[in-house]
Design a protein around this motif. Structure first.
Motif, mmCIF file in Angstrom:
data_model
loop_
_atom_site.group_PDB
_atom_site.id
_atom_site.type_symbol
_atom_site.label_atom_id
_atom_site.label_comp_id
_atom_site.label_asym_id
_atom_site.label_seq_id
_atom_site.Cartn_x
_atom_site.Cartn_y
_atom_site.Cartn_z
ATOM 1 N N LYS A 144 9.328 -3.587 1.769
ATOM 2 C CA LYS A 144 7.953 -4.070 1.836
ATOM 3 C C LYS A 144 6.951 -3.008 1.376
ATOM 4 O O LYS A 144 5.794 -3.334 1.109
ATOM 5 C CB LYS A 144 7.614 -4.514 3.268
ATOM 6 C CG LYS A 144 8.447 -5.689 3.770
ATOM 7 C CD LYS A 144 8.137 -6.966 3.020
ATOM 8 C CE LYS A 144 8.887 -8.147 3.610
ATOM 9 N NZ LYS A 144 8.586 -9.415 2.885
ATOM 10 N N ILE A 145 7.384 -1.760 1.353
ATOM 11 C CA ILE A 145 6.571 -0.674 0.816
ATOM 12 C C ILE A 145 7.464 0.201 -0.062
ATOM 13 O O ILE A 145 8.677 0.250 0.131
ATOM 14 C CB ILE A 145 5.926 0.192 1.927
ATOM 15 C CG1 ILE A 145 6.999 0.806 2.845
ATOM 16 C CG2 ILE A 145 4.893 -0.596 2.716
ATOM 17 C CD1 ILE A 145 6.458 1.823 3.837
ATOM 18 N N PRO A 146 6.877 0.894 -1.037
ATOM 19 C CA PRO A 146 7.671 1.836 -1.835
ATOM 20 C C PRO A 146 7.969 3.089 -1.027
ATOM 21 O O PRO A 146 7.307 3.363 -0.007
ATOM 22 C CB PRO A 146 6.747 2.143 -3.021
ATOM 23 C CG PRO A 146 5.366 1.975 -2.466
ATOM 24 C CD PRO A 146 5.465 0.845 -1.469
ATOM 25 N N ASP A 147 8.943 3.854 -1.469
ATOM 26 C CA ASP A 147 9.294 5.102 -0.783
ATOM 27 C C ASP A 147 8.101 6.048 -0.835
ATOM 28 O O ASP A 147 7.719 6.517 -1.907
ATOM 29 C CB ASP A 147 10.501 5.738 -1.463
ATOM 30 C CG ASP A 147 10.963 7.016 -0.766
ATOM 31 O OD1 ASP A 147 10.301 7.440 0.208
ATOM 32 O OD2 ASP A 147 11.976 7.591 -1.200
ATOM 33 N N PRO A 148 7.485 6.361 0.307
ATOM 34 C CA PRO A 148 6.286 7.210 0.272
ATOM 35 C C PRO A 148 6.577 8.659 -0.110
ATOM 36 O O PRO A 148 5.649 9.414 -0.381
ATOM 37 C CB PRO A 148 5.753 7.121 1.707
ATOM 38 C CG PRO A 148 6.928 6.736 2.538
ATOM 39 C CD PRO A 148 7.812 5.906 1.662
ATOM 40 N N PHE A 149 7.852 9.029 -0.156
ATOM 41 C CA PHE A 149 8.210 10.389 -0.556
ATOM 42 C C PHE A 149 8.267 10.550 -2.076
ATOM 43 O O PHE A 149 8.342 11.668 -2.575
ATOM 44 C CB PHE A 149 9.570 10.782 0.027
ATOM 45 C CG PHE A 149 9.564 11.085 1.502
ATOM 46 C CD1 PHE A 149 8.447 10.862 2.290
ATOM 47 C CD2 PHE A 149 10.703 11.598 2.118
ATOM 48 C CE1 PHE A 149 8.448 11.146 3.641
ATOM 49 C CE2 PHE A 149 10.715 11.901 3.464
ATOM 50 C CZ PHE A 149 9.588 11.664 4.230
ATOM 51 N N TYR A 150 8.282 9.450 -2.814
ATOM 52 C CA TYR A 150 8.457 9.527 -4.271
ATOM 53 C C TYR A 150 7.109 9.577 -4.970
ATOM 54 O O TYR A 150 6.211 8.780 -4.708
ATOM 55 C CB TYR A 150 9.265 8.344 -4.774
ATOM 56 C CG TYR A 150 9.651 8.467 -6.234
ATOM 57 C CD1 TYR A 150 10.518 9.472 -6.656
ATOM 58 C CD2 TYR A 150 9.138 7.603 -7.186
ATOM 59 C CE1 TYR A 150 10.869 9.609 -7.994
ATOM 60 C CE2 TYR A 150 9.483 7.719 -8.525
ATOM 61 C CZ TYR A 150 10.345 8.733 -8.929
ATOM 62 O OH TYR A 150 10.677 8.872 -10.245
ATOM 63 N N LEU A 158 1.042 10.220 6.981
ATOM 64 C CA LEU A 158 1.729 8.964 7.241
ATOM 65 C C LEU A 158 1.602 8.704 8.739
ATOM 66 O O LEU A 158 2.434 9.159 9.538
ATOM 67 C CB LEU A 158 3.191 9.037 6.795
ATOM 68 C CG LEU A 158 3.397 9.146 5.275
ATOM 69 C CD1 LEU A 158 4.797 9.608 4.930
ATOM 70 C CD2 LEU A 158 3.082 7.809 4.594
ATOM 71 N N VAL A 159 0.539 8.023 9.124
ATOM 72 C CA VAL A 159 0.205 7.829 10.537
ATOM 73 C C VAL A 159 0.996 6.636 11.053
ATOM 74 O O VAL A 159 0.680 5.484 10.754
ATOM 75 C CB VAL A 159 -1.309 7.631 10.727
ATOM 76 C CG1 VAL A 159 -1.637 7.559 12.219
ATOM 77 C CG2 VAL A 159 -2.092 8.768 10.071
ATOM 78 N N THR A 160 2.007 6.916 11.822
ATOM 79 C CA THR A 160 2.990 5.925 12.234
ATOM 80 C C THR A 160 2.568 5.210 13.516
ATOM 81 O O THR A 160 1.653 5.615 14.219
ATOM 82 C CB THR A 160 4.347 6.599 12.480
ATOM 83 O OG1 THR A 160 4.176 7.599 13.499
ATOM 84 C CG2 THR A 160 4.868 7.264 11.219
ATOM 85 N N TRP A 178 -2.545 1.848 3.653
ATOM 86 C CA TRP A 178 -3.027 0.661 4.368
ATOM 87 C C TRP A 178 -2.302 0.444 5.694
ATOM 88 O O TRP A 178 -2.870 -0.163 6.625
ATOM 89 C CB TRP A 178 -2.869 -0.581 3.491
ATOM 90 C CG TRP A 178 -1.440 -0.921 3.164
ATOM 91 C CD1 TRP A 178 -0.696 -0.467 2.123
ATOM 92 C CD2 TRP A 178 -0.586 -1.802 3.906
ATOM 93 N NE1 TRP A 178 0.580 -0.988 2.150
ATOM 94 C CE2 TRP A 178 0.664 -1.819 3.246
ATOM 95 C CE3 TRP A 178 -0.749 -2.577 5.058
ATOM 96 C CZ2 TRP A 178 1.742 -2.572 3.697
ATOM 97 C CZ3 TRP A 178 0.326 -3.331 5.520
ATOM 98 C CH2 TRP A 178 1.542 -3.335 4.841
ATOM 99 N N VAL A 179 -1.078 0.957 5.799
ATOM 100 C CA VAL A 179 -0.271 0.695 6.999
ATOM 101 C C VAL A 179 -0.944 1.276 8.237
ATOM 102 O O VAL A 179 -0.935 0.659 9.317
ATOM 103 C CB VAL A 179 1.149 1.272 6.824
ATOM 104 C CG1 VAL A 179 1.976 1.090 8.091
ATOM 105 C CG2 VAL A 179 1.844 0.625 5.634
#
Length: 852
Positions: free
Chosen positions: A60-66, A198-200, A75-76
Motif C-alpha cells: 500500500k506504500i512504497p519502501d520508504p528506505f528506497y 517516519l512517525v509510526t 501522509w501516514v
C-alpha cells in the motif's frame, strides 16, 4: 512459572480451568486487522507491529528506505488508524476472579475498546498498560479494538496551546511545527541527523490477557546487601498483589537449589512488599568483556498457598559491585567506573535502535549488535536517549557478554513541557522502566538526558525566550532531571548511579573536560583536525564521531545508478547533517569530502569517495581512541558515536544497517585491544605508549623498526619491558631528528610492535599525512585457499607499501581483518567467513594508492 499460551489463529484458550490457581497468560497477538480511520476496508495486520510495516507488507506504500520514498509516505503520520481482533473466552476462564488486559507497548495515543466499551486511553509509548476487563467479557467471541490518534496531530494541538515554541533540535519539521516534545514517544521517529522521519503508530509490543485468583506475584527486585568474594547477600523484594487477606509461602531457588523460604506470610489486601534474604557463598563474580567471566545465577521466586502454586518469576543474577567514582584531584574530579573494586576503562560506543520500525529491531538485531561490540573488545554501550527503553532481550545479551549499559532516559536535544500532566507522565515512565530493567547486572548508570543542559546554556536556548518563559522552562528542567528521574532511581534502583545530563560537570554545569563527561564534537561540527582529540583530553568521552558512507553494496540497496554522485538528489536527501556555519551549502556529504582532502587527495570517482570516506572515518576513530586510552587514568572512557544504523544511509556508524562492518569497526577492534601500543607525535619526539587493560602485569619485548616503502629495514631497536597492570605509560621516545635522518619523511614508516607471550600487537606511525606520502601503484598478489563452503584463507603480497588495503566482494561474509597497511615483502593471511564460492569469483582489492 507463568504459562504462556501462544496462538497461531484468533482463538485458542484450552489449558485454563476454574481449578487452575496459577496465573494464566493468554497472548492476543494474532487475528488482527487494521484500517485508516473513516475508511471501510479492513486489512490484515501484524501485532506486534506498526502501521508502516503493515502498509508495506500489503504494497500500500512504497519502501520508504528506497531513494526518496520517505517523502511519499509522509501522509501516514497525519492519519488516524484503527486496529481490531477477536478472541474467545470460555466459561472456565470467566470464573477467574481477576482478568486483566495488558499491553506491553502502545504507540502512542490509543483509545482501547473491549466489546465497544472504552476501557483505557493511553498516551505514552514507553510504558505498559493494563486494565481489568472481567466484567466486560462474555462467553464466546469478544472484540478488542484500538483507535490510534495521529501523534503529530495531537502534538500540534498541544503546541498551539503554548505561547512559545519548545526547542527540538533534530526534528525534521519547521521550527514552529516540531511536536515530538509534547508526546512521550521515540524522538528519533520524528527524524534525526542520521535517520528518517517516519512517525509510526501501532501495537508495538505484546498484548495479552492475564487471569489470576487470590494473589499474584507481580515483581521481584534482587537488591544487593553486601557483596564480597566470600559471600554475596541479597534481599529479594517480592511485590505481591492480593485481593484479600491470605497466608502464602515464598521460596527462592538459585540454580535450581532452594536458597531460602518463608512460610505462612500474611498478606493484606492490595500491594505487599515481602523481602526474602538469599546468599551465595564464594560467588563467581560478573566481569566485563575481557576481564573475566560473566556468570549469571538463575534465581526463581515461587509464590504458593498450601500445595498450590500461584506463580513464579525468574531473573538472572550477576554478582558484582559497581560504582561511579567522582573524587576531587589536582585537575578537577575523576569520572570512572569501579567494577568489583577495580577501576575499568570503558571502551565502547553509542547504540540507537537498529531499525526505525521497532518491531523489526528483533533479537537477531540485538545479537548482531552485541556480537559486533564484543568482537571489537567493547565493554560498554550507551543506550542513547532519543530512541526507546529497549527490550529485555538486549540487556539479557549484554548480561551474557559482559557489556555494561549506560542507560539514558528518553530525552534528547529538546526542551520539555512543564504542565503537571506531562510531568506526571514522565514520572510513571521513569518508575516503570527502572523497575523493569533493574535486575540486569549490565545496567551501569541512569542518565537523565542527552545534551539538554548543553543546549540550554551552551547553544543559548535560554536566550530564545523572554525571562518569564525561560524561568518556567528551567524550573521544568530541574523538576525532571533533578527530582523526578533521580527519585525514581533512588527509590527503585538505588545501587546504581544517576547522572543528570550528558555531557556535564560534576557540579551540574556545562562540560569543561576537568570533571564529568564530554561530547567531543570539535572534529566534524567545528572542522577541527584529528589531532584535536589529543588536546585537553576529557575525563570521560561519551560521544565523538565522524561520518562515512556505507559500502557500495549497501548504497545500491537504496539508490540506483543515476544516484551515484556524492551530492546527487538522492544522496542529498539522505544526508541529514547540515553544517551551514562551516560554509555556504555545506552538509555532511560535503564535510566528508572536506575531511578526505585534509588527509588524502581528491578521490577519482564516486566509488573512491565512498572508500576514502570509510578510511578517513576509521583514522578519526583510531586517533580518538588512542588519545583517550593513552591518557588513562585521567581519561577513563571512550564511547564513539555510533555503532549501528536504523536505516541504510551515510552516518557516523561503524557498522551499517545490514550489519556490514565499515573500515572504522576494524580499526576500533584494534584500538580497543586489551594491549595497545601507541606511537604519537609529542613535540620534538615520537613517544610510544603501551596500554594494558589486564589486571596483571605483562612482560614482553617492544620492537621499534623503521622501513622504507620498498620494505627495506632502516633501523631497529628492541627492549625488554614489564607492562604494568591496568595502566598506560610511555615506554620509549624517539627524536624526530633521528627518524628524519633515516630517509625522506614521506617514504618511511615506523612500526611499533609489542610481543607478550603469544600475543603480538602492532601499530604504525607516518611522519606525513597520507596525501603527502610517496605511494606507488602496487602489484598485489592474492591467493585463495578454500577450507570449506563457509571459510577460506586469502594470502596477500605486495611489491610496495599499500595503504589501507580493502578486500571487497559481492558475497556476504566477514574478513578477519580489512583496510590494513601492507608492508612489502611480507605475506598477509586473512580469513573470510561467508559465501566462499562467490568470493572466489569476485574478490577485489582497493587501496589508497589507486584512489586518486
Amino acid at each position: 512459572m507463568k504459562r504462556f499460551l501462544v496462538f497461531t489463529s484468533a482463538l485458542f484458550i484450552v489449558l485454563s480451568s476454574c481449578h487452575t490457581k496459577e496465573i494464566t497468560t493468554i497472548q492476543l497477538n494474532s487475528g488482527w486487522q487494521f484500517r485508516q480511520a473513516g475508511k471501510d476496508e479492513w486489512l490484515t495486520a501484524t501485532v506486534p507491529g506498526c502501521v508502516h510495516t503493515d502498509l508495506l507488507a500489503l504494497n500500500k506504500i512504497p519502501d520508504p528506505f528506497y531513494r526518496q520514498n520517505e517523502k511519499a509516505v509522509m501522509w501516514v503520520e497525519k492519519a488516524d488508524w484503527e486496529y481490531k481482533t477477536t478472541f474467545e473466552v470460555n466459561g472456565n476462564e470467566l470464573k477467574n476472579d481477576h482478568i486483566l488486559l495488558r499491553f506491553d507497548g502502545l504507540d502512542t495515543y490509543a483509545d482501547v475498546y473491549v466489546n465497544d466499551s472504552l476501557v483505557m486511553k493511553a498516551d505514552n509509548m514507553f510504558i505498559g498498560w493494563e486494565v481489568p476487563v472481567k466484567n466486560l467479557l462474555k462467553k464466546g467471541n469478544n472484540e478488542l479494538r484500538v483507535y490510534f490518534h495521529s501523534a503529530v496531530a495531537v502534538g500540534m494541538e498541544k503546541l498551539r496551546k503554548v505561547p512559545y515554541a519548545l526547542m527540538a533540535a533534530n526534528e525534521l519539521a519547521p521550527e514552529n511545527e516540531r511536536t515530538n516534545v509534547y508526546t512521550r514517544k521515540a524522538p528519533f521517529h520524528y527524524g534525526w541527523d542520521w535517520g528518517p522521519r517516519l512517525v509510526t503508530c501501532g501495537v508495538w509490543r505484546a498484548v495479552k490477557l492475564e487471569m489470576w485468583n487470590t494473589a499474584k506475584l507481580d515483581d521481584i527486585y534482587l537488591k544487593p546487601q553486601k557483596v564480597t568474594t566470600e559471600e554475596a547477600r541479597y534481599s529479594v523484594v517480592a511485590t505481591i498483589i492480593a485481593d484479600k487477606s491470605a497466608n502464602v509461602n515464598l521460596t527462592a531457588t538459585i540454580d535450581g537449589k532452594e536458597a531460602a523460604s518463608r512460610k505462612k506470610v500474611e498478606l493484606k489486601e492490595g500491594e505487599n512488599k515481602i523481602p526474602l534474604d538469599i546468599a551465595i557463598q564464594k560467588p563467581e563474580l560478573w566481569w566485563t568483556n575481557g576481564l573475566g567471566g560473566h556468570k549469571l545465577y538463575a534465581v526463581e521466586i515461587t509464590l504458593s498457598t498450601g500445595e498450590t502454586k500461584l506463580g513464579s518469576i525468574k531473573h538472572r543474577l550477576g554478582v558484582r559491585t559497581l560504582e561511579l567514582v567522582q573524587q576531587p584531584d589536582s585537575a578537577g574530579s575523576t569520572f570512572y567506573f569501579k567494577l568489583n573494586g577495580v577501576p575499568v576503562f570503558m571502551k565502547g560506543s553509542n547504540y540507537i535502535p537498529s531499525d526505525i520500525f521497532l518491531t523489526r529491531n528483533t533479537k537477531t538485531n540485538f545479537e548482531r549488535v552485541v556480537k559486533d561490540a564484543t568482537d571489537a573488545g567493547m565493554n560498554m554501550l550507551r543506550v542513547w536517549g532519543g530512541g526507546v527503553y529497549e527490550d529485555d532481550a538486549l540487556y539479557d545479551l549484554m548480561d551474557e557478554n559482559g557489556i555494561l549499559a549506560w542507560n539514558d532516559f528518553m530525552f534528547a536535544c529538546n526542551v520539555q513541557p512543564v504542565d503537571s500532566l506531562h510531568l506526571d507522565n514522565i514520572r510513571k515512565e521513569a518508575e516503570y522502566n527502572v523497575k523493569r530493567l533493574r535486575n540486569h547486572p549490565s545496567i551501569a548508570l541512569w542518565c537523565g538526558n542527552n545534551e539538554n543542559l548543553s543546549a540550554w546554556f551552551g547553544w543559548n536556548w535560554i536566550g530564545r525566550y523572554p525571562k518569564k518563559f525561560s524561568d518556567t522552562l528551567w524550573w521544568g528542567y530541574q523538576q525532571i532531571y533533578h527530582h523526578i528521574l533521580p527519585e525514581a532511581v533512588s527509590k527503585y534502583h538505588p545501587e546504581v548511579s544517576y547522572w543528570p545530563s550528558s555531557p556535564q560537570t560534576k557540579d551540574n554545569k556545562l562540560s569543561d573536560r576537568l570533571s564529568g563527561d564530554e561530547h567531543d564534537w570539535a572534529v566534524w561540527f567545528a572542522n577541527a583536525p584529528f589531532s584535536n582529540y589529543g588536546v585537553k583530553v576529557p575525563r570521560f568521552v561519551s560521544e565523538y564521531g565522524m561520518q562515512s558512507f556505507p559500502e557500495m553494496k549497501t548504497i545500491r540497496a537504496f539508490a540506483n545508478d543515476s544516484d551515484m554522485e556524492y551530492r546527487s538528489p538522492v544522496m542529498e536527501h539522505r544526508q541529514r547533517s547540515n553544517l551551514g556555519w562551516i560554509g555556504p551549502g555545506v552538509n555532511g556529504n560535503e564535510m566528508i569530502l572536506i575531511y578526505i582532502k585534509k588527509y588524502y587527495k581528491e578521490p577519482k570517482d564516486f566509488a573512491s569517495y565512498v572508500y576514502l570516506s570509510q578510511v578517513m572515518q576509521a583514522e578519526s576513530f583510531r586517533s580518538a581512541i588512542e588519545a583517550h586510552r593513552r591518557n588513562m587514568p585521567y581519561c577513563m572512557g571512550s564511547l564513539y558515536w555510533q555503532i549501528n544504523d536504523c536505516w541504510p544511509t551515510m552516518s557516523w556508524s561503524s557498522v551499517d544497517y545490514f550489519g556490514r562492518w565499515k573500515a572504522s569497526h576494524y580499526f576500533v577492534t584494534k584500538a580497543f585491544y586489551p594491549l595497545l601500543v601507541v606511537p604519537y607525535a609529542n613535540g620534538s619526539t615520537v613517544s610510544v605508549s603501551v596500554v594494558n587493560d589486564h589486571l596483571t602485569d605483562d612482560s614482553g619485548k617492544l620492537e621499534l623498526t623503521v622501513y622504507d616503502f620498498s620494505g627495506k629495514e632502516l633501523w631497529k631497536e628492541i627492549s625488554d619491558l614489564t607492562v604494568k597492570a591496568n595502566s598506560s605509560q610511555v615506554y620509549a621516545r624517539i627524536p624526530l631528528s633521528k627518524l628524519r635522518s633515516l630517509g625522506k619523511e614521506n617514504e618511511i614508516i615506523l612500526q611499533a610492535s609489542l610481543a607478550c607471550g603469544q600475543v603480538i600487537v602492532t601499530n604504525y606511525y607516518y611522519l606525513k599525512d597520507c596525501k603527502d606520502l610517496a605511494l606507488q601503484k602496487p602489484v598485489i598478489e592474492k591467493t585463495i585457499t578454500k577450507h570449506s563452503s563457509q571459510e577460506a584463507e586469502i594470502r596477500l603480497h605486495s611489491n610496495t607499501l599499500v595503504k589501507n588495503l580493502a578486500l571487497t566482494t559481492a558475497a556476504e561474509g566477514r574478513f578477519s581483518d580489512n583496510y590494513f597497511d601492507v608492508i612489502p615483502g611480507r605475506d598477509y593471511f586473512i580469513i573470510f567467513n561467508g559465501d566462499v564460492d562467490s568470493l572466489e569469483k569476485d574478490l577485489r582489492v582497493q587501496c589508497v594508492n589507486e584512489s586518486y
